[in-house]
Design a protein around this motif. Structure first.
Motif, PDB file in Angstrom:
ATOM      1  N   LEU A 168      16.251 -47.532  31.353  1.00  0.00           N
ATOM      2  CA  LEU A 168      15.239 -47.483  32.419  1.00  0.00           C
ATOM      3  C   LEU A 168      14.202 -48.593  32.300  1.00  0.00           C
ATOM      4  O   LEU A 168      13.785 -49.159  33.328  1.00  0.00           O
ATOM      5  CB  LEU A 168      14.564 -46.117  32.462  1.00  0.00           C
ATOM      6  CG  LEU A 168      15.439 -44.938  32.914  1.00  0.00           C
ATOM      7  CD1 LEU A 168      14.597 -43.682  33.102  1.00  0.00           C
ATOM      8  CD2 LEU A 168      16.195 -45.254  34.181  1.00  0.00           C
ATOM      9  N   PRO A 169      13.756 -48.950  31.093  1.00  0.00           N
ATOM     10  CA  PRO A 169      12.780 -50.056  31.019  1.00  0.00           C
ATOM     11  C   PRO A 169      13.323 -51.400  31.480  1.00  0.00           C
ATOM     12  O   PRO A 169      12.537 -52.290  31.820  1.00  0.00           O
ATOM     13  CB  PRO A 169      12.435 -50.101  29.516  1.00  0.00           C
ATOM     14  CG  PRO A 169      12.706 -48.727  29.022  1.00  0.00           C
ATOM     15  CD  PRO A 169      13.907 -48.285  29.782  1.00  0.00           C
ATOM     16  N   VAL A 170      14.640 -51.566  31.531  1.00  0.00           N
ATOM     17  CA  VAL A 170      15.216 -52.846  31.972  1.00  0.00           C
ATOM     18  C   VAL A 170      14.933 -53.097  33.444  1.00  0.00           C
ATOM     19  O   VAL A 170      14.804 -54.238  33.884  1.00  0.00           O
ATOM     20  CB  VAL A 170      16.729 -52.872  31.679  1.00  0.00           C
ATOM     21  CG1 VAL A 170      17.367 -54.156  32.195  1.00  0.00           C
ATOM     22  CG2 VAL A 170      16.980 -52.726  30.179  1.00  0.00           C
ATOM     23  N   GLY A 171      14.848 -52.016  34.232  1.00  0.00           N
ATOM     24  CA  GLY A 171      14.492 -52.161  35.639  1.00  0.00           C
ATOM     25  C   GLY A 171      15.656 -52.264  36.594  1.00  0.00           C
ATOM     26  O   GLY A 171      15.456 -52.414  37.800  1.00  0.00           O
ATOM     27  N   LYS A 172      16.877 -52.163  36.096  1.00  0.00           N
ATOM     28  CA  LYS A 172      18.066 -52.234  36.953  1.00  0.00           C
ATOM     29  C   LYS A 172      18.583 -50.826  37.228  1.00  0.00           C
ATOM     30  O   LYS A 172      18.345 -49.904  36.441  1.00  0.00           O
ATOM     31  CB  LYS A 172      19.144 -53.078  36.270  1.00  0.00           C
ATOM     32  CG  LYS A 172      18.707 -54.520  36.048  1.00  0.00           C
ATOM     33  CD  LYS A 172      19.730 -55.296  35.231  1.00  0.00           C
ATOM     34  CE  LYS A 172      19.253 -56.719  34.981  1.00  0.00           C
ATOM     35  NZ  LYS A 172      20.203 -57.504  34.155  1.00  0.00           N
ATOM     36  N   PRO A 173      19.292 -50.614  38.356  1.00  0.00           N
ATOM     37  CA  PRO A 173      19.763 -49.269  38.688  1.00  0.00           C
ATOM     38  C   PRO A 173      20.603 -48.653  37.575  1.00  0.00           C
ATOM     39  O   PRO A 173      21.398 -49.341  36.926  1.00  0.00           O
ATOM     40  CB  PRO A 173      20.604 -49.486  39.944  1.00  0.00           C
ATOM     41  CG  PRO A 173      20.073 -50.744  40.545  1.00  0.00           C
ATOM     42  CD  PRO A 173      19.652 -51.605  39.389  1.00  0.00           C
ATOM     43  N   VAL A 174      20.423 -47.343  37.390  1.00  0.00           N
ATOM     44  CA  VAL A 174      21.143 -46.603  36.361  1.00  0.00           C
ATOM     45  C   VAL A 174      21.829 -45.404  37.005  1.00  0.00           C
ATOM     46  O   VAL A 174      21.174 -44.560  37.624  1.00  0.00           O
ATOM     47  CB  VAL A 174      20.197 -46.116  35.245  1.00  0.00           C
ATOM     48  CG1 VAL A 174      20.977 -45.303  34.202  1.00  0.00           C
ATOM     49  CG2 VAL A 174      19.486 -47.292  34.588  1.00  0.00           C
ATOM     50  N   PHE A 175      23.140 -45.348  36.855  1.00  0.00           N
ATOM     51  CA  PHE A 175      23.935 -44.186  37.249  1.00  0.00           C
ATOM     52  C   PHE A 175      24.335 -43.481  35.966  1.00  0.00           C
ATOM     53  O   PHE A 175      25.077 -44.015  35.161  1.00  0.00           O
ATOM     54  CB  PHE A 175      25.152 -44.645  38.056  1.00  0.00           C
ATOM     55  CG  PHE A 175      26.295 -43.671  38.152  1.00  0.00           C
ATOM     56  CD1 PHE A 175      26.112 -42.306  38.031  1.00  0.00           C
ATOM     57  CD2 PHE A 175      27.576 -44.138  38.409  1.00  0.00           C
ATOM     58  CE1 PHE A 175      27.174 -41.418  38.128  1.00  0.00           C
ATOM     59  CE2 PHE A 175      28.650 -43.264  38.508  1.00  0.00           C
ATOM     60  CZ  PHE A 175      28.457 -41.908  38.367  1.00  0.00           C
TER      61      PHE A 175
ATOM     62  N   TYR B 232       8.516 -45.883  34.598  1.00  0.00           N
ATOM     63  CA  TYR B 232       9.301 -46.986  35.161  1.00  0.00           C
ATOM     64  C   TYR B 232       9.727 -46.645  36.587  1.00  0.00           C
ATOM     65  O   TYR B 232      10.913 -46.506  36.891  1.00  0.00           O
ATOM     66  CB  TYR B 232      10.518 -47.279  34.279  1.00  0.00           C
ATOM     67  CG  TYR B 232      10.127 -47.657  32.877  1.00  0.00           C
ATOM     68  CD1 TYR B 232       9.664 -48.940  32.585  1.00  0.00           C
ATOM     69  CD2 TYR B 232      10.178 -46.725  31.842  1.00  0.00           C
ATOM     70  CE1 TYR B 232       9.261 -49.293  31.306  1.00  0.00           C
ATOM     71  CE2 TYR B 232       9.786 -47.068  30.553  1.00  0.00           C
ATOM     72  CZ  TYR B 232       9.324 -48.344  30.303  1.00  0.00           C
ATOM     73  OH  TYR B 232       8.928 -48.685  29.036  1.00  0.00           O
ATOM     74  N   PRO B 233       8.763 -46.505  37.489  1.00  0.00           N
ATOM     75  CA  PRO B 233       9.069 -46.065  38.854  1.00  0.00           C
ATOM     76  C   PRO B 233       9.911 -47.056  39.649  1.00  0.00           C
ATOM     77  O   PRO B 233      10.507 -46.693  40.657  1.00  0.00           O
ATOM     78  CB  PRO B 233       7.684 -45.890  39.485  1.00  0.00           C
ATOM     79  CG  PRO B 233       6.796 -46.817  38.706  1.00  0.00           C
ATOM     80  CD  PRO B 233       7.321 -46.773  37.301  1.00  0.00           C
ATOM     81  N   GLN B 234       9.969 -48.313  39.185  1.00  0.00           N
ATOM     82  CA  GLN B 234      10.757 -49.314  39.905  1.00  0.00           C
ATOM     83  C   GLN B 234      12.247 -49.171  39.635  1.00  0.00           C
ATOM     84  O   GLN B 234      13.074 -49.760  40.358  1.00  0.00           O
ATOM     85  CB  GLN B 234      10.300 -50.725  39.511  1.00  0.00           C
ATOM     86  CG  GLN B 234      10.816 -51.227  38.163  1.00  0.00           C
ATOM     87  CD  GLN B 234      10.072 -50.654  36.961  1.00  0.00           C
ATOM     88  OE1 GLN B 234       9.183 -49.813  37.105  1.00  0.00           O
ATOM     89  NE2 GLN B 234      10.418 -51.124  35.770  1.00  0.00           N
ATOM     90  N   THR B 235      12.619 -48.410  38.613  1.00  0.00           N
ATOM     91  CA  THR B 235      14.024 -48.274  38.255  1.00  0.00           C
ATOM     92  C   THR B 235      14.652 -47.099  38.992  1.00  0.00           C
ATOM     93  O   THR B 235      14.155 -45.973  38.913  1.00  0.00           O
ATOM     94  CB  THR B 235      14.189 -48.042  36.735  1.00  0.00           C
ATOM     95  OG1 THR B 235      13.581 -49.128  36.026  1.00  0.00           O
ATOM     96  CG2 THR B 235      15.659 -47.961  36.365  1.00  0.00           C
TER      97      THR B 235
END
Length: 333
Positions: free
Chosen positions: A85-92, A114-117
């Motif tokens: 999540l801290p990376v900022g890219k979508p996570v499934f 990390y609301p942007q993720t």
């Protein structure tokens, strides 16, 4: 282009996800696989035609990666979510997102930090056109006052010995899976009911092993839920079903809705059922949902409310197992 990194290949759906990424020439691809079990990860990387990377930090730091798919054992989700999540890219992340309310508290803090993720789970049943349309019909009053609902989600995995292979044995190990057959299949039913009726207030459940297969875990359960506004629902789920109807049933004061074995139908009492009118389109799920997120095709509201539903039902499941042990109705939340 959509370059997807797999973090673990433990889940039974990993092969299907790889095949989906390989099924078109629209630029989607499995870009790299990391796995804490090197032999397994290398085997799946060969299947996907991509590199195996034993160093997860290198995968997380790769600027060319567009999103992450987490397919590890259920009780190992949270550490990987803390990393991704801290990376900022979508996570499934395969379902359920986490396996206890203690972990859920940590996850909610992580999501808030990390609301942007974009994060979403491995749910799919609620996203088909029929259940999307059923929700619209129910909430618009098309069935009258709804008093009862039920949802059966099950297959014959116990009798079929689906989890005998070393790759999949963890499904029948509660220390890695979080529970057994009810946990595995009931979470889909909970997700659909939460998405339609909102937060449940309390639950009573009976969960156990009825097949004698995989005796270390449960393989079947039934749970009764109470919602605000007087709706009561029953969930039946597990690995011991060799036939029977699946899906949603809703009883209203004017009409009812159910699956007749082929399709969803709606009818008044004593009248011939008619096919449910599909007034809403299907929504993307799993890998296609990841691609839709990367392309910016899903609204913030849709993603937000879906994540809320996926997180809320963690508490439902924990309360259901608590009830199965206590024999009492248990409050949720």
């Amino acid at each position: 282009m959509a370059r997807i990194a797999f973090l673990s290949t433990a889940h039974i759906h990993t092969k299907a996800f790889i095949e989906i990424l390989a099924s078109t020439n629209d630029g989607r691809e499995a870009a790299v696989i990391w796995d804490d079990v090197s032999e397994r990860g290398q085997r799946y990387a060969e299947m996907a035609g991509c590199p195996f990377e034993p160093d997860m930090d290198k995968v997380l730091a790769d600027a060319s990666i567009d999103g992450f798919i987490i397919c590890c054992e259920n009780t190992r989700h949270l550490p990987l979510l803390r990393s991704t999540l801290p990376v900022g890219k979508p996570v499934f992340c395969e379902k359920p997102l986490v396996t206890s309310t203690r972990e859920l508290t940590d996850l909610r803090e992580l999501v808030a930090a990390y609301p942007q993720t974009v994060l979403f789970g491995g749910y799919f049943q609620f996203y088909d056109a029929a259940l999307q349309s059923a929700k619209e019909l129910i909430l618009s009053g098309g069935l009258g006052k709804v008093t009862r609902a039920s949802y059966r989600n099950a297959h014959h995995a116990a009798y079929g010995r689906w989890f005998d292979s070393p790759d999949l044995a963890w499904f029948a190990n509660p220390a890695l899976a979080g529970g057994g057959g009810f946990f595995d299949m009931g979470t889909h039913a909970f997700h659909a009911l939460r998405s339609i009726f909102g937060q449940a207030e309390s639950v009573w459940a009976d969960i156990g092993n009825e097949s004698g297969e995989y005796p270390a875990c449960d393989d079947y359960g039934v749970a009764h839920l109470k919602f605000g506004g007087g709706v009561k629902a029953t969930v039946e789920a597990g690995w011991t079903f060799t036939g029977g109807r699946l899906g949603l049933e809703v009883i209203g004061s004017e009409k009812s809705l159910w699956h007749d074995g082929e399709k969803y139908v709606v009818a008044k009492a004593r009248e011939k059922p008619e096919p449910l009118e599909l007034t809403m389109p299907a929504r993307p799920f799993r890998v296609e949902r990841m691609l839709a997120v990367i392309r910016g095709e899903l609204s913030h509201d849709e993603l937000y409310w879906d994540l809320e539903a996926s997180m809320d039902i963690v508490a439902w499941m924990e309360a259901a197992y608590t009830s199965a042990g206590s024999g009492r109705w248990e409050s949720i939340g």
